[in-house]
Design an enzyme around this catalytic site. Structure first.
Site, PDB file in Angstrom:
ATOM      1  CG  HIS A 164      -2.123  -0.943   0.998  1.00  0.00           C
ATOM      2  ND1 HIS A 164      -3.225  -0.613   0.252  1.00  0.00           N
ATOM      3  CD2 HIS A 164      -2.330  -2.203   1.438  1.00  0.00           C
ATOM      4  CE1 HIS A 164      -4.084  -1.634   0.249  1.00  0.00           C
ATOM      5  NE2 HIS A 164      -3.556  -2.622   0.950  1.00  0.00           N
ATOM      6  CD  GLU A 214      -4.456  -9.350   2.269  1.00  0.00           C
ATOM      7  OE1 GLU A 214      -4.417  -8.391   1.470  1.00  0.00           O
ATOM      8  OE2 GLU A 214      -3.943  -9.315   3.396  1.00  0.00           O
TER       9      GLU A 214
END
Ligand SMILES: [Zn+2]
Length: 248
Positions: A164, A214
């Site tokens: 991220h 995920e």
């Protein structure tokens, strides 16, 4: 035990590293079921060491194909300079991605919309400091750091190791594994690569990525690379070693 030898044909692989021969042999002794191609790929990733050992600081953080994982750390102060807000139609807050990823995300959002699917960013760029907060969010004084890390590492990145922080990763709609069963989860798994996004932490590849499955976390790599990775059915970590590490 029979002493293994590396068959001659593997010496000519573009990513074969003769300095790592002792590690290849040693890893093959421990993981006999793996093919030589896997052994060489995994050792080049440092997977013969535990996660978060043998860490290298990334020198090309702005590169769109940057590999961030448990062995490759972004500089603490790295913040991409071209972060842009995602259009409110596809944004559940004030989330930002790097320009190219932002444009592609909106394009993907519009295409999904035409198929009756709503997608929204629920987390995108996170700074080093914010990731530190996220990683330690569940820490209580009663639990030892060792115990905490063991559990937390499967679902959250240590600061500097989060994709991220690149501004190229986006969590979509829902942070639950059941997301894979939803129309949006299915649509993304089948179509994201057309827009340059790959599912970064697939099911069954936890031993390579270091993360639980995920279905909501997508990484921008551009349509060409995303399509190749999708068709090869390998992780970005493996793809990076086999096809990118020699040309960067
Ligand atoms: Zn994520």
């Amino acid at each position: 035990m029979t002493e293994q030898r590396i068959p001659a044909e593997f010496y000519s692989l573009p990513y074969f590293d003769s300095f790592k021969i002792p590690r290849y042999l040693n890893f093959k002794r421990k993981q006999e079921q793996l093919s030589w191609e896997e052994i060489i790929t995994y050792v080049n990733l440092n997977l013969d060491y535990p996660f978060y050992e043998m860490i290298r600081e990334i020198s090309n953080p702005d590169n769109l194909t940057v590999l961030v994982n448990k062995y490759n750390r972004l500089p603490m102060n790295y913040i991409p300079q071209d972060l842009e807000s995602i259009h409110p139609d596809f944004n559940s807050g004030e989330f930002k991605l790097r320009q190219e990823a932002r444009v592609a995300f909106e394009k993907m959002g519009r295409a999904a919309g035409q198929d009756g699917i709503m997608i929204q960013a629920i987390s995108t760029f996170r700074s080093f400091d914010y990731q530190e907060e996220v990683y330690f969010r569940k820490k209580s004084p009663e639990i030892s750091m060792e115990e905490y890390r063991k559990e937390r590492d499967r679902v959250s990145a240590r600061p500097g190791h989060s994709e991220h922080q690149t501004g190229l990763a986006v969590d979509i709609n829902d942070l639950e594994q059941s997301f894979e069963q939803t129309p949006a989860g299915k649509w993304l798994a089948a179509n994201s690569y057309h827009f340059g996004y790959i599912l970064r932490y697939p099911k069954g590849k936890e031993y390579i990525t270091g993360y639980d499955y995920e279905p909501w976390h997508f990484r921008y790599l551009g349509p060409k690379l995303a399509t190749e990775i999708h068709k090869l059915r390998i992780t970005f970590d493996e793809y990076y070693i086999r096809y990118l590490s020699q040309i960067l």
